[in-house]
Enzyme design. Structure first.
Site, PDB file in Angstrom:
ATOM      1  CE  LYS A  35      -0.566  -0.011   5.044  1.00 45.49           C
ATOM      2  NZ  LYS A  35      -1.527  -0.004   6.162  1.00 45.49           N
ATOM      3  NE  ARG A 130      -6.842   0.758  11.649  1.00 48.15           N
ATOM      4  CZ  ARG A 130      -5.693   0.561  11.010  1.00 48.15           C
ATOM      5  NH1 ARG A 130      -4.839   1.553  10.866  1.00 48.15           N
ATOM      6  NH2 ARG A 130      -5.396  -0.616  10.497  1.00 48.15           N
ATOM      7  CE1 TYR A 252      13.923  31.861   6.190  1.00 52.27           C
ATOM      8  CE2 TYR A 252      14.044  29.507   5.678  1.00 52.27           C
ATOM      9  CZ  TYR A 252      13.978  30.831   5.265  1.00 52.27           C
ATOM     10  OH  TYR A 252      13.979  31.117   3.923  1.00 52.27           O
ATOM     11  CG  MET A 300      10.834  24.359   0.356  1.00 50.64           C
ATOM     12  SD  MET A 300      10.024  25.570  -0.708  1.00 50.64           S
ATOM     13  CE  MET A 300       8.687  26.119   0.379  1.00 50.64           C
TER      14      MET A 300
END
Length: 357
Positions: A35, A130, A252, A300
């Site tokens: 999957k 679930r 940052y 990023m």
């Protein structure tokens, strides 16, 4: 020249990891779970490396159809079953096995106009909450399935929520065992139970993340003695080197401030490549045979590492973000996630190289 980041998929290690699973499960058959595009590895490119499996377990019809169209003729299991009654036509056409977890699915099969029959896995909700039928209704569901002419094979199935901890399968396994009468095949073990709970192996196991060389618990130390091998290496290169002084900051938000003089390097990898932005200072990376530490905020497109303790570092040196030298679980654990997520988060912009050495 292209940006130097790449993900290398080690096809030979799928074959190796499957052999390790075989050693654990003996005569039980293996569903190799593919999957999420084979956990981010590319199902179309890697399935043949697992072609010695007994069956493939996938999430949806697109994955199943792809496997059929590429030549896989063995069993394929839809782990979440079908989502619309119309899907049954495709299940019949491509000879798929479907999980069943809700009464509406039984009703849809009952209303099938086709004379064809299908195999099913009927799921018991043994505590995960679930998918699956509750234990109070499970026996009635099995009885109903046995009477349905469009069903040609029934397998009892459950899923363990805590197979990665000691005695974590005890209660759900006992719940599952009350429905075992020897007349129907059984499938209970996921990756954790495959490794640590042999009493749950039964007829089929569903092996997922261990085929990709990562730990079901999210901790590499739990599988360090299992001889599993990483199937994905994320690597890039050093693109800049700097010397900074005490009290200078990095990245940052100036999240890291040096307490002494340091030598640092910038790596062409960031969160847009799939590296976790929330990875903190200290997250390990592998450079020139040495583990060194991430410093400051992941950008990023770039991240910064401490190379103060490595005598020789040059522009262009290869950095392993995770892989054969640095277990993906070690990175994920420090970053507060699991190896599954890092594999699946690999960004489309990262070139993927497939090797079969």
């Amino acid at each position: 020249m292209p940006r130097p980041i790449s993900a290398v998929i080690h096809l030979q290690n799928f074959h190796h990891n499957l052999s390790i699973v075989r050693e654990h499960v003996g005569l039980s058959k293996i569903w190799s779970v593919m999957k999420a595009d084979a956990y981010g590895h590319g199902i179309e490119q890697v399935w043949q490396a697992l072609a010695e499996t007994d069956g493939f377990a996938v999430l949806d019809l697109h994955e199943a159809i792809l496997l059929r169209e590429r030549g896989w003729q063995g069993p394929i299991l839809l782990l979440e079953g079908f989502f619309q009654p119309e899907d049954l036509d495709i299940i019949i056409q491509y000879q798929l096995t479907t999980a069943l977890h809700s009464t509406w699915q039984l009703d849809a099969i009952d209303k099938m106009k086709s004379n064809s029959t299908i195999p099913v896995y009927v799921k018991l909700n043994s505590g995960m909450n679930r998918l699956g039928f509750k234990s109070c209704e499970y026996a009635q569901v099995i009885t109903r399935l046995k009477s349905m002419p469009n069903i040609n094979a029934i397998t009892l199935m459950t899923h363990f929520a805590n197979s990665d901890i000691a005695m974590g399968t005890d209660v759900p396994h006992q719940m599952f065992k009350q429905f075992i009468d020897g007349s129907l095949p059984l499938c209970a073990a996921n990756s954790g139970a495959t490794l640590w709970c042999p009493e749950t192996h039964y007829d089929w196991v569903r092996s997922g993340v261990i085929l990709y060389g990562a730990s079901p618990s999210g901790k590499w130390r739990d599988i360090a003695n299992k001889n599993l091998k990483a199937t994905m290496t994320l690597q890039s290169q050093i693109i800049a080197i700097h010397d900074i002084k005490a009290n200078e900051s990095i990245g940052y938000g100036s999240k890291f401030t040096a307490s002494k003089s340091m030598r640092i390097a910038t790596v062409a990898c960031g969160y847009a490549d799939g590296y976790p932005r929330h990875a903190p200072t200290g997250t390990p990376v592998w450079l020139n045979g040495v583990r060194c530490a991430l410093l400051g905020t992941v950008s990023m497109d770039m991240l910064t590492i401490d190379i103060s303790g490595i005598p020789i570092v040059e522009i262009g040196d290869i950095v392993e973000l995770w892989g054969q030298n640095l277990p993906i679980d070690d990175v994920a654990e420090v970053a507060g996630t699991i190896g599954y997520e890092l594999m699946c988060a690999l960004a489309k912009r990262v070139p993927v190289l497939y090797e079969n050495n």
